[in-house]
Design an enzyme around this catalytic site. Sequence first.
Site, PDB file in Angstrom:
ATOM      1  CB  ALA A   1      65.413  26.566  -0.201  1.00 31.97           C
TER       2      ALA A   1
ATOM      3  CD  GLU B   1      62.348  37.955  -0.632  1.00 30.30           C
ATOM      4  OE1 GLU B   1      63.220  37.139  -0.898  1.00 30.30           O
ATOM      5  OE2 GLU B   1      62.541  38.934   0.126  1.00 30.30           O
TER       6      GLU B   1
ATOM      7  CG  ASN C   1      57.567  31.756  -1.170  1.00 31.51           C
ATOM      8  OD1 ASN C   1      58.776  31.604  -0.999  1.00 31.51           O
ATOM      9  ND2 ASN C   1      56.659  31.331  -0.299  1.00 31.51           N
TER      10      ASN C   1
ATOM     11  CG  HIS D   1      59.971  34.466   2.390  1.00 35.79           C
ATOM     12  ND1 HIS D   1      60.403  33.479   1.546  1.00 35.79           N
ATOM     13  CD2 HIS D   1      60.734  35.553   2.138  1.00 35.79           C
ATOM     14  CE1 HIS D   1      61.393  33.948   0.810  1.00 35.79           C
ATOM     15  NE2 HIS D   1      61.611  35.201   1.144  1.00 35.79           N
TER      16      HIS D   1
ATOM     17  NE  ARG E   1      61.611  28.591   9.349  1.00 32.63           N
ATOM     18  CZ  ARG E   1      61.356  27.914   8.219  1.00 32.63           C
ATOM     19  NH1 ARG E   1      60.793  28.539   7.173  1.00 32.63           N
ATOM     20  NH2 ARG E   1      61.649  26.631   8.129  1.00 32.63           N
TER      21      ARG E   1
ATOM     22  N   PRO F   1      60.657  25.780  -4.854  1.00 27.85           N
ATOM     23  CG  PRO F   1      62.858  25.359  -4.288  1.00 27.85           C
ATOM     24  CD  PRO F   1      62.000  26.354  -5.004  1.00 27.85           C
ATOM     25  CG  ASN F   2      60.887  21.516  -1.076  1.00 29.80           C
ATOM     26  OD1 ASN F   2      60.809  20.373  -1.519  1.00 29.80           O
ATOM     27  ND2 ASN F   2      62.039  22.122  -0.886  1.00 29.80           N
TER      28      ASN F   2
ATOM     29  NE  ARG G   1      58.599  22.842   3.025  1.00 30.67           N
ATOM     30  CZ  ARG G   1      59.155  23.922   2.482  1.00 30.67           C
ATOM     31  NH1 ARG G   1      58.468  24.662   1.621  1.00 30.67           N
ATOM     32  NH2 ARG G   1      60.378  24.263   2.799  1.00 30.67           N
TER      33      ARG G   1
ATOM     34  CE1 TYR H   1      57.596  27.570   5.221  1.00 32.32           C
ATOM     35  CE2 TYR H   1      57.959  25.235   5.630  1.00 32.32           C
ATOM     36  CZ  TYR H   1      58.454  26.494   5.341  1.00 32.32           C
ATOM     37  OH  TYR H   1      59.803  26.682   5.181  1.00 32.32           O
TER      38      TYR H   1
END
Length: 142
Positions: free
Chosen positions: A75, A96, A72, A98, A105, A10-11, A18, A23
Site C-alpha cells: 500500500a 516494481e 513490492n 505487484h 482494482r 506491509p501485510n 490474506r 492474492y
Amino acid sequence: MAKIKVIHGPNLNLLGTREPGIYGHFTLQGIEEQLQNIFGKEHELDFFQSNCEGALIDAIHEAVHADGLILNLAAYTHTSYALRDAVTSIVKPAVEVHLSNVFAREDFRHVSVIAPICIGTISGFGGLGYELAVRALLDHLS
Ligand code: DQA
C-alpha cells in the site's frame, strides 16, 4: 553474479491467508524459496519484509550494497514519497512488482509514486511476477 535485494511492504507477511481471492494461496516464504531455487545458484538474493515505513526506508538504504532492487511496497506504493526518496537516494535500478493487477482494482491503486523511478512494473501475475521482475532486472544489469 548479481546482488539483488527483494523488499516486501506491509501485510505481505500475511500472504497465504490474506484475501486469497486476490492474492492467491501461496506464502511469502514460498515465493522467496522459489526465487532462491531459480536464481540462488548464480546470484545473491537478500529478502526483507516489514510493516513499518521507517524499517523499509532503512532496508532500501542498505541496498546501496546491492546491484539492484525488486520492490513490492504494497500500500505504500500509492502514498509514500519517503520510500520513493529512499529509492532515488541510493541510485540503483529497481523493478516494481505487484501480485494483483492494481489497474483492475480500486482507483487509489492506479497511482504508484514508485513506478516512475523504476525500470518497469510487473502487475497481476501473482507470485510469478517476482520471477519475471528478477529476470527483467538481470537483463537490465547485463
Ligand atoms: C499489492 C497491491 C497493493 O495495492 C496492496 O496494497 C498490497 C499488495 C500487490 O502485490 O498486489 O498490499 O502491492
